[in-house]
Design an enzyme around this catalytic site. Structure first.
Site, PDB file in Angstrom:
ATOM      1  N   ILE A 479      65.689 -68.528  66.381  1.00 32.03           N
ATOM      2  CA  ILE A 479      64.632 -69.575  66.140  1.00 32.03           C
ATOM      3  C   ILE A 479      65.422 -70.803  65.613  1.00 32.03           C
ATOM      4  O   ILE A 479      64.584 -71.848  65.369  1.00 32.03           O
ATOM      5  CB  ILE A 479      63.627 -69.089  64.966  1.00 32.03           C
ATOM      6  N   GLY A 480      66.534 -71.025  65.575  1.00 34.67           N
ATOM      7  CA  GLY A 480      67.311 -72.041  65.254  1.00 34.67           C
ATOM      8  C   GLY A 480      68.807 -72.046  65.514  1.00 34.67           C
ATOM      9  O   GLY A 480      69.402 -70.792  65.200  1.00 34.67           O
ATOM     10  N   VAL A 481      69.411 -73.035  65.992  1.00 31.15           N
ATOM     11  CA  VAL A 481      70.632 -72.934  66.070  1.00 31.15           C
ATOM     12  C   VAL A 481      71.659 -74.251  65.287  1.00 31.15           C
ATOM     13  O   VAL A 481      70.859 -75.352  65.308  1.00 31.15           O
ATOM     14  CB  VAL A 481      71.246 -72.899  67.544  1.00 31.15           C
ATOM     15  N   GLY A 483      75.304 -75.646  63.413  1.00 29.91           N
ATOM     16  CA  GLY A 483      76.872 -75.704  63.518  1.00 29.91           C
ATOM     17  C   GLY A 483      77.445 -74.554  62.562  1.00 29.91           C
ATOM     18  O   GLY A 483      78.513 -74.195  62.702  1.00 29.91           O
ATOM     19  N   PHE A 484      76.601 -73.954  61.740  1.00 31.68           N
ATOM     20  CA  PHE A 484      77.024 -72.734  60.943  1.00 31.68           C
ATOM     21  C   PHE A 484      76.789 -71.483  61.762  1.00 31.68           C
ATOM     22  O   PHE A 484      77.325 -70.430  61.294  1.00 31.68           O
ATOM     23  CB  PHE A 484      76.046 -72.667  59.715  1.00 31.68           C
ATOM     24  N   LYS A 486      73.475 -69.316  63.882  1.00 27.82           N
ATOM     25  CA  LYS A 486      72.027 -69.335  64.282  1.00 27.82           C
ATOM     26  C   LYS A 486      71.019 -68.577  63.217  1.00 27.82           C
ATOM     27  O   LYS A 486      71.557 -67.749  62.304  1.00 27.82           O
ATOM     28  CB  LYS A 486      72.115 -68.078  65.412  1.00 27.82           C
ATOM     29  N   VAL A 487      69.929 -68.765  63.435  1.00 33.03           N
ATOM     30  CA  VAL A 487      68.746 -68.544  62.694  1.00 33.03           C
ATOM     31  C   VAL A 487      67.993 -67.343  63.337  1.00 33.03           C
ATOM     32  O   VAL A 487      67.589 -67.881  64.470  1.00 33.03           O
ATOM     33  CB  VAL A 487      67.834 -69.417  61.783  1.00 33.03           C
ATOM     34  N   LYS A 501      69.578 -66.272  58.344  1.00 31.27           N
ATOM     35  CA  LYS A 501      70.668 -67.342  58.773  1.00 31.27           C
ATOM     36  C   LYS A 501      71.963 -66.529  58.901  1.00 31.27           C
ATOM     37  O   LYS A 501      72.423 -66.031  57.371  1.00 31.27           O
ATOM     38  CB  LYS A 501      70.501 -68.595  57.513  1.00 31.27           C
ATOM     39  N   ASP A 597      70.277 -83.482  51.335  1.00 30.71           N
ATOM     40  CA  ASP A 597      70.480 -83.469  52.604  1.00 30.71           C
ATOM     41  C   ASP A 597      68.756 -83.364  52.875  1.00 30.71           C
ATOM     42  O   ASP A 597      68.428 -82.571  53.630  1.00 30.71           O
ATOM     43  CB  ASP A 597      71.179 -82.124  53.033  1.00 30.71           C
TER      44      ASP A 597
END
Ligand SMILES: *[C@@H]1O[C@H](CO)[C@@H](O)[C@H](O)[C@H]1NC(C)=O
Ligand SMILES: *[C@@H]1O[C@H](CO)[C@@H](O)[C@H](O)[C@H]1NC(C)=O
Ligand SMILES: *[C@@H]1O[C@H](CO)[C@@H](O)[C@H](O)[C@H]1NC(C)=O
Ligand SMILES: *[C@@H]1O[C@H](CO)[C@@H](O)[C@H](O)[C@H]1NC(C)=O
Ligand SMILES: *[C@@H]1O[C@H](CO)[C@@H](O)[C@H](O)[C@H]1NC(C)=O
Ligand SMILES: *[C@@H]1O[C@H](CO)[C@@H](O)[C@H](O)[C@H]1NC(C)=O
Ligand SMILES: *[C@@H]1O[C@H](CO)[C@@H](O)[C@H](O)[C@H]1NC(C)=O
Ligand SMILES: *[C@@H]1O[C@H](CO)[C@@H](O)[C@H](O)[C@H]1NC(C)=O
Ligand SMILES: *[C@@H]1O[C@H](CO)[C@@H](O)[C@H](O)[C@H]1NC(C)=O
Ligand SMILES: *[C@@H]1O[C@H](CO)[C@@H](O)[C@H](O)[C@H]1NC(C)=O
Ligand SMILES: *[C@@H]1O[C@H](CO)[C@@H](O)[C@H](O)[C@H]1NC(C)=O
Ligand SMILES: *[C@@H]1O[C@H](CO)[C@@H](O)[C@H](O)[C@H]1NC(C)=O
Length: 808
Positions: A479-481, A483-484, A486-487, A501, A597
């Site tokens: 559901i998310g990508v 630099g660290f 993927k989620v 994550k 952030d």
């Protein structure tokens, strides 16, 4: 039985005296006043209670057997020679009064009971219930030898009101007097905001209400003949908990009804003109004024608070306060901004809440942490009980078996829990004793530690369980990508939906940030901070498990695939939620936490669009009291970075305030912070917005999908605070508390118009689409994408040198 919720009129404050000839503003269309059991009409002040021995054209009575009782023939002496309570009608079977209603809508129904002994009938022992329309109003209202007035408010939508008196078998019912009156507009809340789940509204239009308390602050009583609806306002001193904190003020001539939305029908000048405020002599200003009322658990209560600034000498002073119902905040109030800064203009506010098991409803006002002078005041208060889903207002049959069952289950569960704990303790104790015997010198440190580095009890998940939860980190569940890594969306064994994550070894997020995030998150629990469920550090994995946020990022709803989805009101509510989370970070513990952030991609929305701040990997503990900043290498997301921090590398809470100001601009304009596809002057959102405002073209920057619904005042307030957040120098920027307060006021200025069908459709669309389109973005490095390939360090370098040049 003593019913604590009763609104009771004791004779000492009887309204039956004071036969003043007041000309009152309101003449009810429906106005039935009946002296039950009486042969003759009685004048009480300017009002005439008519005898009810006959059927009239507009009201009739059907009853199998009824008796006229009067107390003058027997020896019971009345406390006062109230003629109204000298007679009663006794019913030996189910009986119904029927009133023809000329004007549909809200009506008061007041039932007067004064039990006395008549022949064989001892009214204090009568057992019966009273109902109207389909609502059950009361059971056995009388108690002892005192008079009781029960007041109800029903929305009558037919041409007829039927009031039924139903005696229990072998008992009888009675009534001394009754009133049915039309109610002017605004006098009874039509809807109220819950204090438990923020922003939820409840419509009261079709519900029945019972007055539990109607209080005039300032230790003064207002009698019915001084109220256009003949309401009694009792003095607050018996409800005020800490009497030393309050002082009573009276200044009736200061009340100014002209031009305001509040009329004298809502509450008379004598209510708005007296108040209880903080005792100015008491230096302990950081306190609450609290009034406490008895309520019945399981019922909802509507609370109306009346305010009027009768104490300030100039509009410079004003009234600022925070309202609490039990322990829940019901928001801040800047009275001046609600009354166009005209002193003496009345204002009221409606909220509702569920009564707690403690049977107490506490209403508190306290100083708003935003201003540092005492300006806390309350003028009046009304508490109304709302019928439950069975249509009942009476408590006798309410104590639902469910409650006792849950209590039982909870009891058993607690018992079991305590037993298990005890057993475990006993077991450990025995074990330690046994171990100690052979090794008497050895320490007691034998309870094995799981090897967790985080001592605060955050769950450490086995890797295998996460493999299961995410279907072996299936690409379909991403559901998310960033630099660290993927989620993933995952489902734990107990069916909790989670966001997982997973950092990859080559990711830019190192072990330090991984630990920072777990440490930060496990320290804090707040409804507006995304919660940490656990982590996994097996086999050098760096996995963090969060609560799953159905609606993804705020960014996505502002200009991502879910755009346009949010109404202006929703945007304000999300902003308020986010700033609450940040305010908590900054002030919630002894050392403040700087998020570092803050951006729209780090504000997540749950299924109800409640905002939670995420991603604490960069967070830093704020400066100690003796220092004003922390020095640190510049990190954060491009476009959101505080220019002062960029040049000085000194980090303060105000850096978060700047970044949040940028988020507010995104919320207002519905576009990315940096959009290279736009014409040059528009690429940078902050520059463009500030310039447009300077040129008097604020409207041009507002997201077209909400421009139609924003109220001017709300926009102005919102802009005002946004601009302050974006101030060049940290010291001139507001604190998160100020931001919160201003956003709440922007929300109030937007008003509470019902959502349009258009919006309703849109938001349901979002919640359907949300699951598939959600993109969780936890990464700071993920935002590099916004720059379309420009290297972040290059940009920093450029910015720094630009700033250098500017200073020269
Ligand atoms: C009582 O008042 C009503 C209405 O004002 C009137 O119609 C009625 O005749 C009066 N009854 C008596 C007994 O005076
Ligand atoms: C009033 O009228 C009803 C019928 O509408 C009748 O049953 C009742 O007996 C009448 N009551 C009195 C007191 O006359
Ligand atoms: C009380 O009732 C008696 C008869 O029952 C009657 O004679 C008397 O007038 C009544 N008194 C009043 C005040 O209604
Ligand atoms: C009611 O009667 C009591 C006792 O006779 C008296 O003390 C009290 O003042 C009276 N109340 C009013 C409002 O007159
Ligand atoms: C009372 O309830 C019945 C059925 O539940 C309904 O038909 C009737 O209209 C209701 N009456 C009122 C006055 O709301
Ligand atoms: C009401 O007063 C009467 C007469 O004084 C007394 O006999 C009766 O017990 C009282 N009732 C209650 C419930 O106190
Ligand atoms: C009374 O109920 C009707 C129908 O449910 C509603 O339209 C109206 O707004 C209500 N009136 C008030 C004053 O709440
Ligand atoms: C409040 O009013 C009551 C009755 O009028 C009086 O006895 C009491 O002293 C007042 N309290 C204060 C604090 O003024
Ligand atoms: C009613 O209010 C007026 C002013 O609005 C005041 O002068 C009067 O004393 C009040 N009367 C009572 C009984 O409170
Ligand atoms: C009362 O309020 C109106 C506007 O709400 C204002 O114009 C007027 O000056 C006020 N009157 C006083 C006496 O303050
Ligand atoms: C006021 O009451 C609220 C709710 O109980 C509480 O959270 C707050 O800390 C109180 N404020 C003070 C200064 O005691
Ligand atoms: C308001 O003015 C009055 C008299 O003019 C004065 O006694 C009072 O202290 C002033 N209040 C404030 C808060 O300045």
């Amino acid at each position: 039985m003593e019913n604590p919720g009763n609104f009771r009129l004791v004779f000492g404050i009887s309204f039956l005296y004071c036969l003043l000839n007041l000309s009152l503003g309101f003449n009810p269309v429906d106005n039935y006043l009946i002296d039950c059991g009486s042969f003759k009409n009685r004048s009480i002040g300017v009002r005439e209670f008519v005898a009810d021995n006959t059927n009239t054209s507009s009201h009739r009575l059907s009853t199998p057997e009824h008796i006229f009782a009067n107390s003058s023939s027997n020896s019971i002496s009345l406390y006062n020679d109230s003629t109204l309570y000298q007679t009663a009608r006794i019913f030996n079977g189910p009986s119904h009064y029927s009133f023809s209603i000329k004007e549909q809508g809200r009506h008061w129904i007041r039932l007067h009971f004064f039990p006395f002994l008549f022949q064989k009938y001892d009214m204090s022992n009568a057992k019966f219930s009273v109902s109207a329309q389909n609502f059950s109003l009361t059971r056995e209202p009388q108690s002892g030898n005192v008079s009781v007035v029960k007041e109800y408010c029903l929305n009558i939508t037919s041409n007829n009101l039927i009031l039924s008196f139903i005696p229990d078998s072998k008992s009888f019912a009675f009534i001394n007097a009754l009133e049915v009156l039309s109610i002017p507009e605004n006098v009874v809340p039509e809807e109220a905001k819950t204090v438990d789940r923020k922003g939820d509204k409840k419509s009261l239009r079709e519900l029945a209400l019972e007055t539990v308390a109607r209080v005039d602050m300032g230790n003064s009583t207002v009698l019915p003949q001084n109220d256009t609806s003949w309401r009694l306002w009792v003095s607050d001193d018996s409800y005020l908990i800490d009497k030393n904190l309050g002082s009573f003020v009276s200044n009736v001539s200061a009340v100014n009804f002209t031009g305001g939305l509040v009329t004298e029908d809502v509450a008379p000048a004598s209510v708005y003109g007296t108040a209880t405020r903080f005792n100015l002599d008491d230096p302990n200003l950081n306190a609450n004024l609290t009034w406490s009322f008895d309520v019945d658990p399981g019922f909802d209560y509507a609370v109306r608070l009346h305010f009027c600034d009768i104490v300030s000498n100039s509009t410079q002073q004003g009234v600022f306060l925070e309202i609490f119902i039990n322990t829940h905040s019901a928001g801040h109030l800047d009275l001046g901004s609600q009354t166009s800064h005209v002193l003496g203009v009345p204002y009221f506010m409606d909220v509702y809440t569920r009564a707690s098991a403690s049977r107490k409803l506490n209403v508190s006002v306290g100083s708003s942490n935003i201003v540092n002078f005492p300006s806390v005041i309350l003028n009046g208060l009304e508490i109304m009980k709302i019928n439950n889903d069975k249509g009942r207002l009476d408590v006798s049959e309410v104590v639902p078996s469910r409650t006792s069952k849950t209590t039982l289950i909870v009891g058993v569960a607690v018992g079991l829990f305590v037993f298990v704990i005890l057993a475990a303790l006993v077991f450990l104790f025995c074990r330690r004793r046994r171990r100690r015997k052979p090794d008497s010198g050895g320490g007691g440190q034998n309870i094995p530690m799981t090897g967790s580095v985080y001592s605060n009890g955050t769950a450490r998940f086995p890797f295998i369980e996460l493999v299961e939860a995410t279907d072996n980190f299936s690409e379909n569940l991403v559901i998310g990508v960033g630099g660290f890594g993927k989620v993933y969306k995952g489902v734990l064994r107990d069916e909790t939906e989670v966001a997982v994550k997973r950092g990859t070894p080559q990711s830019s997020q190192g072990l330090v940030e991984f630990r920072t995030e777990i440490e930060m998150l496990s320290q804090f629990r707040h409804r507006h901070l995304v919660s940490l469920i656990g982590y996994c550090d097996e086999n050098n994995e760096m996995i963090i498990i969060y609560e799953y946020m159905e609606n993804g990022t705020l960014k996505n709803h502002l200009y991502g695939s879910s755009h346009p989805g949010l109404s202006w009101r929703q945007r304000l509510e999300i902003s308020v939620g986010s700033v609450k989370g940040l305010h908590y970070l900054h002030t919630g513990s002894t050392k403040s936490i700087i998020h570092r952030d803050v951006k729209s991609a780090n504000i997540l929305l749950d299924k109800n669009f409640m905002a939670k701040v995420a991603d604490f990997g960069l967070s830093k503990t704020g400066p100690d009291i003796d220092r004003t900043h922390v020095s640190t290498a510049v990190k954060g997301s491009f476009g959101y970075l505080d220019p002062e921090y960029l040049t000085t590398q000194k980090l303060t809470e105000k850096s978060d305030v700047y970044s949040f100001g940028v988020v507010l601009l995104e919320v207002l304009c519905g576009r990315p912070v940096i959009d290279p596809s736009l014409p040059r002057e528009k690429v940078n959102l902050v520059d463009w917005a500030l310039k447009s405002h300077r040129n008097g073209r604020l409207e041009d920057i507002v997201d077209p999908s909400v421009v139609g619904e924003i109220k001017r005042e709300s926009l102005n307030k919102f802009w005002e605070i946004t601009e302050k957040c974006l101030g060049k120098y940290g010291i001139y920027r507001p604190s998160m508390g100020d931001v919160l307060w201003n956003l709440e006021s922007a929300l109030q200025l937007q008003g509470n118009e019902t959502k349009t069908n258009h919006n309703g459709e849109l938001s349901s669309e979002i919640s359907h689409g949300g699951h598939s389109e959600t993109s969780l973005e936890f990464s700071r490095t993920g935002s590099v994408g916004e720059l379309a390939g420009v290297s972040m360090t290059t940009v920093f370098a450029q910015l720094l040198s630009e700033q250098e040049q500017m200073r020269r």
